[in-house]
Scaffold this motif. Structure first.
Motif, PDB file in Angstrom:
ATOM      1  N   SER A  33      23.478  14.360 -20.241  1.00 53.62           N
ATOM      2  CA  SER A  33      22.211  15.097 -20.294  1.00 53.62           C
ATOM      3  C   SER A  33      21.033  14.167 -20.574  1.00 53.62           C
ATOM      4  O   SER A  33      19.944  14.351 -20.011  1.00 53.62           O
ATOM      5  CB  SER A  33      22.277  16.217 -21.337  1.00 53.62           C
ATOM      6  OG  SER A  33      22.428  15.690 -22.630  1.00 53.62           O
ATOM      7  N   TRP A  45      22.283  21.622 -16.883  1.00 54.90           N
ATOM      8  CA  TRP A  45      23.207  22.560 -17.522  1.00 54.90           C
ATOM      9  C   TRP A  45      24.086  21.902 -18.569  1.00 54.90           C
ATOM     10  O   TRP A  45      24.588  22.570 -19.481  1.00 54.90           O
ATOM     11  CB  TRP A  45      24.102  23.216 -16.466  1.00 54.90           C
ATOM     12  CG  TRP A  45      23.405  24.316 -15.757  1.00 54.90           C
ATOM     13  CD1 TRP A  45      22.830  24.252 -14.523  1.00 54.90           C
ATOM     14  CD2 TRP A  45      23.173  25.631 -16.246  1.00 54.90           C
ATOM     15  NE1 TRP A  45      22.261  25.461 -14.226  1.00 54.90           N
ATOM     16  CE2 TRP A  45      22.463  26.329 -15.266  1.00 54.90           C
ATOM     17  CE3 TRP A  45      23.500  26.281 -17.423  1.00 54.90           C
ATOM     18  CZ2 TRP A  45      22.073  27.642 -15.426  1.00 54.90           C
ATOM     19  CZ3 TRP A  45      23.112  27.601 -17.576  1.00 54.90           C
ATOM     20  CH2 TRP A  45      22.403  28.266 -16.590  1.00 54.90           C
ATOM     21  N   GLN A  46      24.300  20.608 -18.438  1.00 57.63           N
ATOM     22  CA  GLN A  46      25.199  19.948 -19.376  1.00 57.63           C
ATOM     23  C   GLN A  46      24.684  20.006 -20.814  1.00 57.63           C
ATOM     24  O   GLN A  46      25.470  20.118 -21.754  1.00 57.63           O
ATOM     25  CB  GLN A  46      25.500  18.507 -18.951  1.00 57.63           C
ATOM     26  CG  GLN A  46      24.337  17.613 -18.747  1.00 57.63           C
ATOM     27  CD  GLN A  46      23.739  17.680 -17.353  1.00 57.63           C
ATOM     28  OE1 GLN A  46      23.895  18.655 -16.644  1.00 57.63           O
ATOM     29  NE2 GLN A  46      23.033  16.643 -16.974  1.00 57.63           N
ATOM     30  N   THR A  48      22.899  22.510 -22.058  1.00 54.13           N
ATOM     31  CA  THR A  48      23.155  23.895 -22.472  1.00 54.13           C
ATOM     32  C   THR A  48      24.619  24.075 -22.854  1.00 54.13           C
ATOM     33  O   THR A  48      24.932  24.709 -23.872  1.00 54.13           O
ATOM     34  CB  THR A  48      22.783  24.864 -21.342  1.00 54.13           C
ATOM     35  OG1 THR A  48      21.434  24.636 -20.962  1.00 54.13           O
ATOM     36  CG2 THR A  48      22.954  26.303 -21.768  1.00 54.13           C
TER      37      THR A  48
END
Length: 70
Positions: A33, A45-46, A48
């Motif tokens: 991320s 998304w990583q 999150t």
């Protein structure tokens, strides 16, 4: 099929394996991320998934700690 109950050594090994796996996934998702944030400008998304995984871990740990201390 009959399953045997885990002894203390198997419980310890399982706990250590889970801890090492959690640390690996946390570090890998954090690095991924951060890389995307600096290269693409968003964390994707990583990040999150990383946050949700940590929330689930610490929430379940607090619940188990409360249930053991009653």
């Amino acid at each position: 099929m009959k399953l045997k109950k885990a002894d203390e050594m198997e419980k310890y090994q399982s706990d250590q394996s889970a801890k090492n796996g959690f640390i690996f996934y946390t570090v890998a998702l954090l690095i991924w991320s951060m890389y995307d944030f600096f290269i693409k400008g968003n964390s994707g998304w990583q990040f999150t998934i990383l946050l949700l995984g940590n929330v689930v871990y610490f929430w379940s740990r607090a619940v188990y700690n409360r249930s053991m201390n009653k």
